[in-house]
Write a protein that holds these residues in place. Structure first.
Motif, short mmCIF file in Angstrom:
data_model
loop_
_atom_site.label_atom_id
_atom_site.label_comp_id
_atom_site.label_asym_id
_atom_site.label_seq_id
_atom_site.Cartn_x
_atom_site.Cartn_y
_atom_site.Cartn_z
N ALA A 65 0.54 -1.03 -0.12
CA ALA A 65 -0.07 0.52 -0.04
C ALA A 65 0.91 1.16 -0.37
O ALA A 65 0.14 2.31 -0.59
N ILE A 70 -1.51 3.55 -2.20
CA ILE A 70 -2.97 3.13 -2.31
C ILE A 70 -3.26 3.64 -0.61
O ILE A 70 -2.87 3.33 0.61
N LEU A 72 -5.19 3.11 2.40
CA LEU A 72 -5.77 1.92 2.79
C LEU A 72 -5.59 2.11 4.41
O LEU A 72 -4.46 3.00 4.98
N THR A 73 -6.97 2.42 5.05
CA THR A 73 -6.36 2.67 6.19
C THR A 73 -6.28 2.29 6.80
O THR A 73 -6.64 2.74 8.71
N SER A 75 -6.79 -2.45 8.50
CA SER A 75 -6.28 -3.75 8.17
C SER A 75 -6.64 -4.69 8.96
O SER A 75 -5.79 -4.37 9.96
N THR A 100 -10.29 -5.37 4.81
CA THR A 100 -9.39 -3.89 4.76
C THR A 100 -11.01 -2.35 5.11
O THR A 100 -11.98 -2.51 4.97
N LEU A 103 -10.84 1.04 1.05
CA LEU A 103 -10.78 0.94 -0.22
C LEU A 103 -11.74 -0.23 -0.73
O LEU A 103 -12.51 -0.33 -0.17
N SER A 104 -12.48 0.01 -2.23
CA SER A 104 -13.34 -1.11 -2.81
C SER A 104 -12.60 -1.85 -2.77
O SER A 104 -11.11 -2.51 -2.50
N GLN A 107 -10.07 -2.84 -5.62
CA GLN A 107 -8.66 -2.93 -4.58
C GLN A 107 -8.23 -3.54 -3.60
O GLN A 107 -6.73 -3.69 -3.99
N ALA A 108 -9.37 -3.45 -2.77
CA ALA A 108 -8.42 -5.03 -1.75
C ALA A 108 -8.58 -6.26 -1.64
O ALA A 108 -7.10 -6.60 -1.78
N LEU A 111 -4.80 -5.36 -3.93
CA LEU A 111 -3.57 -5.54 -2.89
C LEU A 111 -3.06 -6.21 -2.66
O LEU A 111 -2.13 -6.86 -2.18
N ALA A 137 -13.97 -5.97 1.61
CA ALA A 137 -13.41 -4.29 2.11
C ALA A 137 -14.43 -3.65 3.13
O ALA A 137 -15.99 -4.21 2.62
#
Length: 138
Positions: A65, A70, A72-73, A75, A100, A103-104, A107-108, A111, A137
């Motif tokens: 990330a 990316i 990513l806030t 996970s 995650t 992320l959508s 995206q997840a 990743l 996600a």
């Protein structure tokens, strides 16, 4: 390539003994799980593998990330490890349950797929153990 880090852990007594790292930070009693006829008054190799893989995989996700910027806030990664009988001996069954934040779903999943190529545990198990990746996600 040069080794970035190395550690040691010594087991005594197998599944009914203990394991200790060379620095003493890991020092645990091992016990057979109840499902295998034990008292379950200690941890077991499958739990240790699940914990190590989950932590390593989450770090690989964070690494990817950062490199790919990316958003990513947050996970969580839960390692699920099973011990199964096979024709000769035993084998491990592994799943990683990944959640995650930020992320959508698409995206997840991307990743996690990239992290699976980067993670040392994934690289060590590839071709030996099937690892199911379950991604959610939020």
């Amino acid at each position: 390539m040069s080794t970035l880090y190395q550690t040691r852990a010594t087991a005594t007594g197998g599944r009914e003994g203990g394991v200790r790292s060379n620095d003493g930070l890991l020092d645990v009693r091992l016990a057979m799980p109840k499902a295998l006829g034990g008292k379950e008054d200690g941890t077991n190799p499958e739990q240790l593998f699940a914990a190590g893989y989950a932590a390593c995989f989450q770090s690989a996700m964070a690494f990817v990330a950062r490199q790919q910027k990316i958003p990513l806030t947050g996970s969580t990664v839960t390692g699920v490890v099973g011990l199964a009988a096979q024709e000769v001996g035993f084998k491990l069954e592994v799943a990683l349950e990944v959640e995650t934040q930020g992320l959508s779903q698409e995206q997840a999943e991307a990743l996690v797929a990239t992290a699976h190529q980067v993670c040392p545990y994934s690289n060590a198990t590839r071709g030996n153990i099937d690892v199911a990746l379950n991604v959610k996600a939020a």
